[in-house]
Design an enzyme around this catalytic site. Structure first.
Site, PDB file in Angstrom:
ATOM      1  N   GLY A  61       9.335  -1.038 -11.376  1.00 36.75           N
ATOM      2  CA  GLY A  61       9.649  -2.433 -11.050  1.00 36.75           C
ATOM      3  C   GLY A  61       8.744  -2.946  -9.947  1.00 36.75           C
ATOM      4  N   GLY A  62       9.186  -4.015  -9.282  1.00 39.89           N
ATOM      5  CA  GLY A  62       8.359  -4.664  -8.261  1.00 39.89           C
ATOM      6  C   GLY A  62       7.988  -3.742  -7.121  1.00 39.89           C
ATOM      7  N   ALA A  63       8.949  -2.986  -6.595  1.00 39.10           N
ATOM      8  CA  ALA A  63       8.663  -2.103  -5.456  1.00 39.10           C
ATOM      9  C   ALA A  63       7.703  -0.995  -5.884  1.00 39.10           C
ATOM     10  CB  ALA A  63       9.964  -1.515  -4.902  1.00 39.10           C
ATOM     11  N   GLY A  86      10.180   4.926 -11.129  1.00 37.98           N
ATOM     12  CA  GLY A  86      10.428   3.495 -11.244  1.00 37.98           C
ATOM     13  C   GLY A  86       9.142   2.760 -11.539  1.00 37.98           C
ATOM     14  N   LYS A  91       9.043 -13.593  -6.370  1.00 38.91           N
ATOM     15  CA  LYS A  91       7.795 -12.904  -6.023  1.00 38.91           C
ATOM     16  C   LYS A  91       6.653 -13.147  -7.018  1.00 38.91           C
ATOM     17  CE  LYS A  91       9.783  -9.165  -3.287  1.00 38.91           C
ATOM     18  NZ  LYS A  91       9.857  -7.723  -3.044  1.00 38.91           N
ATOM     19  N   GLY A  96      13.924   4.356   3.559  1.00 39.46           N
ATOM     20  CA  GLY A  96      13.434   3.007   3.232  1.00 39.46           C
ATOM     21  C   GLY A  96      13.358   2.064   4.422  1.00 39.46           C
ATOM     22  N   ASN A  99       4.924 -11.314  -1.628  1.00 38.97           N
ATOM     23  CA  ASN A  99       6.156 -11.361  -0.822  1.00 38.97           C
ATOM     24  C   ASN A  99       5.911 -12.019   0.530  1.00 38.97           C
ATOM     25  OD1 ASN A  99       4.769  -9.304   0.537  1.00 38.97           O
ATOM     26  ND2 ASN A  99       6.664  -8.275   1.095  1.00 38.97           N
ATOM     27  N   ASP A 134       4.720  -5.273   0.865  1.00 42.60           N
ATOM     28  CA  ASP A 134       5.679  -4.200   0.543  1.00 42.60           C
ATOM     29  C   ASP A 134       4.986  -2.832   0.480  1.00 42.60           C
ATOM     30  OD1 ASP A 134       8.062  -5.614   0.396  1.00 42.60           O
ATOM     31  OD2 ASP A 134       7.850  -6.049  -1.741  1.00 42.60           O
TER      32      ASP A 134
HETATM   33  P1  NDP Z   1      13.220  -4.010 -10.004  1.00 42.69           P
HETATM   34  O1  NDP Z   1      14.438  -4.580 -10.632  1.00 42.69           O
HETATM   35  O2  NDP Z   1      11.917  -4.698 -10.127  1.00 42.69           O
HETATM   36  O3  NDP Z   1      13.011  -2.487 -10.552  1.00 42.69           O
HETATM   37  C1  NDP Z   1      14.071  -1.587 -10.617  1.00 42.69           C
HETATM   38  C2  NDP Z   1      13.567  -0.218 -11.058  1.00 42.69           C
HETATM   39  O4  NDP Z   1      14.664   0.705 -10.948  1.00 42.69           O
HETATM   40  C3  NDP Z   1      13.085  -0.163 -12.492  1.00 42.69           C
HETATM   41  O5  NDP Z   1      12.036   0.757 -12.617  1.00 42.69           O
HETATM   42  C4  NDP Z   1      14.344   0.356 -13.227  1.00 42.69           C
HETATM   43  O6  NDP Z   1      14.058   1.023 -14.449  1.00 42.69           O
HETATM   44  C5  NDP Z   1      14.850   1.344 -12.217  1.00 42.69           C
HETATM   45  N1  NDP Z   1      16.266   1.663 -12.362  1.00 42.69           N
HETATM   46  C6  NDP Z   1      17.327   0.851 -12.095  1.00 42.69           C
HETATM   47  N2  NDP Z   1      18.487   1.507 -12.336  1.00 42.69           N
HETATM   48  C7  NDP Z   1      18.138   2.753 -12.778  1.00 42.69           C
HETATM   49  C8  NDP Z   1      18.875   3.892 -13.192  1.00 42.69           C
HETATM   50  N3  NDP Z   1      20.209   3.890 -13.205  1.00 42.69           N
HETATM   51  N4  NDP Z   1      18.194   5.004 -13.553  1.00 42.69           N
HETATM   52  C9  NDP Z   1      16.834   5.031 -13.531  1.00 42.69           C
HETATM   53  N5  NDP Z   1      16.086   3.980 -13.160  1.00 42.69           N
HETATM   54  C10 NDP Z   1      16.725   2.855 -12.786  1.00 42.69           C
HETATM   55  O7  NDP Z   1      13.610  -3.817  -8.457  1.00 42.69           O
HETATM   56  P2  NDP Z   1      12.626  -3.665  -7.200  1.00 42.69           P
HETATM   57  O8  NDP Z   1      11.492  -2.818  -7.591  1.00 42.69           O
HETATM   58  O9  NDP Z   1      12.356  -5.011  -6.631  1.00 42.69           O
HETATM   59  O10 NDP Z   1      13.560  -2.902  -6.154  1.00 42.69           O
HETATM   60  C11 NDP Z   1      13.845  -1.514  -6.297  1.00 42.69           C
HETATM   61  C12 NDP Z   1      14.479  -1.008  -5.018  1.00 42.69           C
HETATM   62  O11 NDP Z   1      13.532  -1.111  -3.953  1.00 42.69           O
HETATM   63  C13 NDP Z   1      15.708  -1.792  -4.556  1.00 42.69           C
HETATM   64  O12 NDP Z   1      16.699  -0.854  -4.163  1.00 42.69           O
HETATM   65  C14 NDP Z   1      15.213  -2.568  -3.360  1.00 42.69           C
HETATM   66  O13 NDP Z   1      16.237  -2.788  -2.407  1.00 42.69           O
HETATM   67  C15 NDP Z   1      14.167  -1.605  -2.794  1.00 42.69           C
HETATM   68  N6  NDP Z   1      13.165  -2.255  -1.951  1.00 42.69           N
HETATM   69  C16 NDP Z   1      12.998  -1.769  -0.682  1.00 42.69           C
HETATM   70  C17 NDP Z   1      12.077  -2.314   0.158  1.00 42.69           C
HETATM   71  C18 NDP Z   1      11.934  -1.767   1.537  1.00 42.69           C
HETATM   72  O14 NDP Z   1      11.245  -2.411   2.348  1.00 42.69           O
HETATM   73  N7  NDP Z   1      12.491  -0.605   1.847  1.00 42.69           N
HETATM   74  C19 NDP Z   1      11.208  -3.444  -0.269  1.00 42.69           C
HETATM   75  C20 NDP Z   1      11.414  -3.857  -1.649  1.00 42.69           C
HETATM   76  C21 NDP Z   1      12.379  -3.276  -2.440  1.00 42.69           C
HETATM   77  P3  NDP Z   1      13.912   0.221 -15.842  1.00 42.69           P
HETATM   78  O15 NDP Z   1      12.559  -0.421 -15.821  1.00 42.69           O
HETATM   79  O16 NDP Z   1      14.027   1.272 -16.861  1.00 42.69           O
HETATM   80  O17 NDP Z   1      15.032  -0.792 -15.869  1.00 42.69           O
END
Ligand code: NDP
Length: 270
Positions: free
Chosen positions: A120-122, A118, A59, A235, A80, A95
Site C-alpha cells: 500500500g501507500g506506506a 505490504g 495523497k 513506527g 504527503n 514517509d
Molecule cells: P494502505 O491501505 O495503502 O495499505 C494497506 C496494506 O496492508 C496493503 O498492502 C494490504 O494488503 C495490507 N493488509 C491490510 N490488512 C491485512 C491483513 N489482514 N493481512 C495482510 N495484509 C494486510 O495503507 P497504508 O500503506 O497507508 O498504511 C499502512 C500502515 O502504515 C497503517 O497502519 C498506517 O497507520 C501506517 N503508517 C505509519 C506511518 C508512520 O509514520 N509510522 C506513516 C504512514 C502509514 P492488500 O493489498 O492485500 O489489501
C-alpha cells in the site's frame, strides 16, 4: 488535510516543536472531503500557507493540484508534504525518508537484502526510499499479488533495484541473507494482539524487524521479535522523522526531535 483526521497527533507535535524553536507559527488539522480538496488547495494558496501535510484519502488526489514534484514523490505517485516555493506548490513525500532516517539510527540499508510486507501507500514510500538509499534487493510480499507486482516492477524499472513480488500465504519465511523485514501493512493498528504472519525463526541473529504501526508502538511483532533477540524499530521513529523533515522543509530550521517524540508520546498517552 485528511478525512478522517480528528485525533491525528501531528498538530500537537508540530506546535510543541514550533514553540521550542521560538516560532510563532500554527499547524492546523483540517478535515477536508475529497470533493473539497481542490478548493482547499486553492485556499491554502490564497491564504499564503507555507506548506501542508496530506493524508488519507488525499495523497494521490492532490498531485494534479500541485506545480511540481520531488523525485521521490514522482516515483511513488503520492505526496504527503507540500512546500510553497514563492507562488509554486511543490509536492514531496517524507514517509519513506522518515522511515530511512529512523532505520539509520540502527542499520544502514545500503547493500542490504530487505523484505517489505505490504504494497500500500506506506510500503510504496518505504520501498522506493530504501531503493534510493542503495538497498541491494527489496522483495515485496503482499496478500494481493497484483499490487506486489506493481510495486516490484516500479523498483526494478524506475529505482533500478533488484526486486521480486511474492504472494503472502501463511507465515512468510524469509530467505537466506535477509537482514531487514518491514511490516508496512496495517496489521496491528489499534490491536496489540494482532499477529503479522511472519516466521520469525527464519531470521538470523542480527537481523532487524521494523513495524510502521505506531499505535500501539509495542506491536505483537515488535514484542516477539525482541524476545527472539532480533533488533527492532517501532513506527513512532518513522512518524517523528517524517515530521522532522516536514518542519525543516517549511521553516528551514532543524527542530528538536526529542521534543517531538515526547509530544507524540504525551498525546498518545504512552
Ligand atoms: P494502505 O491501505 O495503502 O495499505 C494497506 C496494506 O496492508 C496493503 O498492502 C494490504 O494488503 C495490507 N493488509 C491490510 N490488512 C491485512 C491483513 N489482514 N493481512 C495482510 N495484509 C494486510 O495503507 P497504508 O500503506 O497507508 O498504511 C499502512 C500502515 O502504515 C497503517 O497502519 C498506517 O497507520 C501506517 N503508517 C505509519 C506511518 C508512520 O509514520 N509510522 C506513516 C504512514 C502509514 P492488500 O493489498 O492485500 O489489501
Amino acid at each position: 488535510m485528511g478525512q478522517p483526521v480528528a485525533g491525528n497527533p501531528t498538530q500537537y507535535m508540530m506546535e510543541k516543536a514550533f514553540a521550542a524553536a521560538r516560532l510563532d507559527w500554527r499547524y492546523l488539522t483540517l478535515e477536508v472531503s475529497p470533493a473539497d480538496l481542490a478548493d482547499a488547495v486553492r485556499g491554502m494558496r490564497a491564504m499564503g500557507f507555507r506548506g501542508a501535510n496530506f493524508t488519507i484519502p488525499h495523497k494521490v488526489a492532490v498531485l494534479p493540484l500541485l506545480d511540481s514534484l520531488s523525485e521521490a514523490a514522482g516515483l511513488m505517485g503520492a505526496v504527503n508534504c507540500v512546500v510553497r516555493d514563492e507562488q509554486r506548490l511543490v509536492g514531496e513525500n517524507t514517509d519513506g525518508k522518515g522511515f530511512v532516517a529512523s532505520l539509520q539510527t540502527q542499520l544502514d540499508p545500503k547493500g542490504k537484502r530487505i523484505v517489505v510486507l505490504g504494497a500500500g501507500g506506506a510500503a510504496r514510500a518505504i520501498a522506493v526510499e530504501l531503493g534510493l538509499s542503495g538497498a541491494a534487493r527489496i522483495d515485496i510480499v503482499n496478500r494481493s499479488l497484483a499490487k506486489a507486482q506493481e510495486l516490484s516492477q516500479l523498483l526494478t524499472e524506475k529505482v533500478k533495484v533488484e526486486s521480486e513480488a511474492l504472494e503472502w500465504k501463511g507465515d512468510f519465511v524469509a530467505g537466506e541473507g535477509v537482514e531487514i523485514v518491514v511490516n508496512a501493512t496495517s496489521v496491528g493498528l489499534g490491536d496489540a494482539e494482532a499477529r503479522v504472519p511472519l516466521d520469525l525463526s527464519s531470521l538470523a541473529v542480527g537481523s532487524l524487524v521494523a513495524d510502521v504501526v505506531f499505535n500501539p508502538p509495542r506491536t505483537r511483532l515488535i514484542v516477539e521479535a525482541a524476545e527472539r533477540g532480533l533488533k527492532t524499530l517501532d513506527g513512532l521513529g518513522m512518524l517523528v522523522n517524517q515530521a522532522v523533515i516536514g518542519f525543516k522543509n517549511w521553516t528551514g530550521i532543524d527542530p528538536d526531535a526529542g521534543v517531538m517524540r515526547d509530544a507524540l508520546e504525551e498525546f498518545l498517552e504512552l
